[in-house]
Write a protein that holds these residues in place. Structure first.
Motif, PDB file in Angstrom:
ATOM      1  N   ARG A  49       0.553  -1.683  -0.099  1.00  0.00           N
ATOM      2  CA  ARG A  49      -0.314  -0.028  -0.330  1.00  0.00           C
ATOM      3  C   ARG A  49       1.200   1.474  -0.229  1.00  0.00           C
ATOM      4  N   THR A  50       1.662   0.858   0.559  1.00  0.00           N
ATOM      5  CA  THR A  50       2.682   2.263   0.709  1.00  0.00           C
ATOM      6  C   THR A  50       4.064   2.689   0.035  1.00  0.00           C
ATOM      7  N   VAL A  51       3.257   2.233  -1.041  1.00  0.00           N
ATOM      8  CA  VAL A  51       4.570   1.811  -2.398  1.00  0.00           C
ATOM      9  C   VAL A  51       3.610   2.472  -3.247  1.00  0.00           C
ATOM     10  N   ILE A  52       2.162   2.076  -3.540  1.00  0.00           N
ATOM     11  CA  ILE A  52       1.502   2.382  -4.545  1.00  0.00           C
ATOM     12  C   ILE A  52       0.635   4.023  -3.729  1.00  0.00           C
ATOM     13  N   ARG A  53       0.614   4.175  -2.343  1.00  0.00           N
ATOM     14  CA  ARG A  53       0.022   5.406  -1.842  1.00  0.00           C
ATOM     15  C   ARG A  53       1.916   6.590  -2.889  1.00  0.00           C
ATOM     16  N   GLU A  54       2.491   6.243  -1.918  1.00  0.00           N
ATOM     17  CA  GLU A  54       3.729   7.328  -2.362  1.00  0.00           C
ATOM     18  C   GLU A  54       4.020   7.304  -3.781  1.00  0.00           C
ATOM     19  N   ALA A  55       3.868   6.774  -5.467  1.00  0.00           N
ATOM     20  CA  ALA A  55       3.577   6.223  -6.312  1.00  0.00           C
ATOM     21  C   ALA A  55       2.390   7.539  -6.730  1.00  0.00           C
ATOM     22  N   THR A  56       1.027   7.761  -6.078  1.00  0.00           N
ATOM     23  CA  THR A  56       0.081   7.500  -6.942  1.00  0.00           C
ATOM     24  C   THR A  56      -0.433   9.331  -6.130  1.00  0.00           C
ATOM     25  N   SER A  57      -0.220   9.580  -4.559  1.00  0.00           N
ATOM     26  CA  SER A  57      -0.630  10.395  -3.540  1.00  0.00           C
ATOM     27  C   SER A  57      -0.979  11.887  -4.312  1.00  0.00           C
ATOM     28  N   ARG A  58      -0.080  12.097  -5.263  1.00  0.00           N
ATOM     29  CA  ARG A  58      -0.266  13.245  -6.420  1.00  0.00           C
ATOM     30  C   ARG A  58      -0.903  13.296  -6.985  1.00  0.00           C
ATOM     31  N   PHE A  59      -1.492  12.717  -6.695  1.00  0.00           N
ATOM     32  CA  PHE A  59      -2.663  12.575  -7.848  1.00  0.00           C
ATOM     33  C   PHE A  59      -4.454  12.955  -7.122  1.00  0.00           C
ATOM     34  N   LYS A  60      -4.030  13.524  -5.682  1.00  0.00           N
ATOM     35  CA  LYS A  60      -4.918  14.011  -5.304  1.00  0.00           C
ATOM     36  C   LYS A  60      -5.640  15.316  -5.200  1.00  0.00           C
ATOM     37  N   ASN A  61      -4.475  15.885  -6.399  1.00  0.00           N
ATOM     38  CA  ASN A  61      -4.401  17.037  -7.159  1.00  0.00           C
ATOM     39  C   ASN A  61      -5.006  16.493  -8.721  1.00  0.00           C
ATOM     40  N   VAL A  62      -5.888  16.592  -9.316  1.00  0.00           N
ATOM     41  CA  VAL A  62      -6.757  16.138 -10.643  1.00  0.00           C
ATOM     42  C   VAL A  62      -5.750  16.874 -11.646  1.00  0.00           C
ATOM     43  N   ASP A  63      -5.835  18.172 -11.463  1.00  0.00           N
ATOM     44  CA  ASP A  63      -5.211  18.995 -11.995  1.00  0.00           C
ATOM     45  C   ASP A  63      -3.300  18.352 -12.250  1.00  0.00           C
ATOM     46  N   THR A  64      -2.619  17.297 -11.308  1.00  0.00           N
ATOM     47  CA  THR A  64      -1.715  16.956 -11.414  1.00  0.00           C
ATOM     48  C   THR A  64      -2.006  16.085 -12.705  1.00  0.00           C
ATOM     49  N   ALA A  65      -2.681  14.802 -12.262  1.00  0.00           N
ATOM     50  CA  ALA A  65      -3.441  13.727 -12.816  1.00  0.00           C
ATOM     51  C   ALA A  65      -3.032  13.891 -14.621  1.00  0.00           C
ATOM     52  N   ILE A 100       3.317  -3.732 -16.421  1.00  0.00           N
ATOM     53  CA  ILE A 100       2.289  -3.132 -14.820  1.00  0.00           C
ATOM     54  C   ILE A 100       3.722  -3.635 -13.828  1.00  0.00           C
ATOM     55  N   ASP A 101       2.941  -2.011 -14.130  1.00  0.00           N
ATOM     56  CA  ASP A 101       4.391  -1.322 -12.810  1.00  0.00           C
ATOM     57  C   ASP A 101       3.825  -1.299 -11.486  1.00  0.00           C
ATOM     58  N   PRO A 102       3.860  -1.020 -10.430  1.00  0.00           N
ATOM     59  CA  PRO A 102       2.984  -0.735  -9.594  1.00  0.00           C
ATOM     60  C   PRO A 102       2.984   0.228  -9.050  1.00  0.00           C
ATOM     61  N   THR A 103       3.820   1.669  -9.783  1.00  0.00           N
ATOM     62  CA  THR A 103       3.811   2.921  -9.268  1.00  0.00           C
ATOM     63  C   THR A 103       3.596   4.085 -11.037  1.00  0.00           C
ATOM     64  N   GLN A 104       2.704   3.223 -11.277  1.00  0.00           N
ATOM     65  CA  GLN A 104       2.181   3.475 -13.038  1.00  0.00           C
ATOM     66  C   GLN A 104       1.408   2.609 -13.179  1.00  0.00           C
ATOM     67  N   PRO A 105      -0.109   2.982 -12.241  1.00  0.00           N
ATOM     68  CA  PRO A 105      -1.704   2.385 -12.903  1.00  0.00           C
ATOM     69  C   PRO A 105      -1.995   3.293 -13.939  1.00  0.00           C
ATOM     70  N   GLU A 106      -2.476   2.596 -14.875  1.00  0.00           N
ATOM     71  CA  GLU A 106      -3.156   2.798 -16.080  1.00  0.00           C
ATOM     72  C   GLU A 106      -4.146   4.065 -15.495  1.00  0.00           C
ATOM     73  N   ILE A 107      -5.128   3.496 -14.696  1.00  0.00           N
ATOM     74  CA  ILE A 107      -6.142   4.041 -14.387  1.00  0.00           C
ATOM     75  C   ILE A 107      -6.489   4.382 -13.503  1.00  0.00           C
ATOM     76  N   LEU A 108      -7.203   6.031 -13.156  1.00  0.00           N
ATOM     77  CA  LEU A 108      -6.980   6.883 -11.601  1.00  0.00           C
ATOM     78  C   LEU A 108      -9.153   6.919 -11.277  1.00  0.00           C
ATOM     79  N   LEU A 109      -9.286   6.831 -10.225  1.00  0.00           N
ATOM     80  CA  LEU A 109     -10.430   6.427  -9.861  1.00  0.00           C
ATOM     81  C   LEU A 109     -10.947   7.765  -9.532  1.00  0.00           C
ATOM     82  N   TYR A 110     -11.482   8.910  -9.651  1.00  0.00           N
ATOM     83  CA  TYR A 110     -12.091   9.691  -8.807  1.00  0.00           C
ATOM     84  C   TYR A 110     -13.845   9.784  -8.637  1.00  0.00           C
ATOM     85  N   THR A 111     -14.202  10.364  -7.546  1.00  0.00           N
ATOM     86  CA  THR A 111     -14.988  10.363  -6.939  1.00  0.00           C
ATOM     87  C   THR A 111     -15.394  12.012  -7.516  1.00  0.00           C
ATOM     88  N   LYS A 112     -16.782  12.958  -7.104  1.00  0.00           N
ATOM     89  CA  LYS A 112     -16.664  14.068  -6.771  1.00  0.00           C
ATOM     90  C   LYS A 112     -17.710  14.412  -5.221  1.00  0.00           C
TER      91      LYS A 112
END
Length: 190
Positions: A49-65, A100-112
């Motif tokens: 979980r830490t590996v994935i979170r460290e790689a993707t937490s920047r995408f909390k900012n949708v503009d970064t994604a 398949i790279d744990p630090t680069q998911p092909e899709i990000l899932l967002y809610t509003k």
């Protein structure tokens, strides 16, 4: 070079639309993810979980994604009584490579949120099925030893048979952190 970028962006936009249109149009059924879905009992370790979170937490900012090549869709995926996936943001460059790279998911899932702002809920890995035969799964990918769901038919014409794996890292999923659908995710009523 600018024309190439525009063309690639158009192709990526079409790919994102292709990937999501049926999901978002309500034609995808819960059965499309049946079969090898192990999300209800499978779990990641804290280190994974830490590996994935460290790689993707920047995408909390949708503009970064979006700046990193993830293309947004305007529709939300949900099956009433089952759960939702939210809004899919697809990175075409990642979706069409074979890695398949744990630090680069092909899709990000967002809610509003209540103010209509995107909130990162989870991530999804996607891989097209090499032989496009739903009765075989020799090329089923794994991530951290977790087998992907599928193979499943494309959700609309032109979308390949594929495998996918969801990880609900940012939105708790009572049916399991690796389940495709999350009952805590709902779509805004139009």
């Amino acid at each position: 070079m600018n024309n190439t970028r525009i063309t690639a962006r158009r192709v990526g936009t079409l790919a994102a639309i292709t990937l999501c249109a049926t999901i978002l149009g309500g034609q995808l059924t819960a059965q499309a993810h049946d079969g090898h879905e192990s999300g209800q009992t499978a779990r990641l370790t804290g280190a994974q979980r830490t590996v994935i979170r460290e790689a993707t937490s920047r995408f909390k900012n949708v503009d970064t994604a979006i700046a990193d090549g993830y293309l947004p869709t305007e529709a939300c995926a949900e099956i009433p009584g089952v759960g939702g996936m939210g809004y899919h943001f697809l990175n075409p460059a990642l979706a069409f490579d074979d890695r398949i790279d744990p630090t680069q998911p092909e899709i990000l899932l967002y809610t509003k949120d209540g103010k209509g702002r995107f909130k990162l809920a989870g991530v999804e890995w996607f891989k097209a099925d090499a032989d496009q035969d739903l009765s075989t799964d020799a090329d089923r990918p794994t991530l951290f030893g977790q087998p992907f769901d599928g193979p499943m038919a494309g959700h609309e014409p032109g979308m390949p048979a594929h495998f996918d794996l969801h990880v609900w890292l940012y939105e708790k999923n009572p049916t399991g952190e690796l389940s495709a659908w999350n009952p805590n995710v709902t779509c805004p009523v139009p």
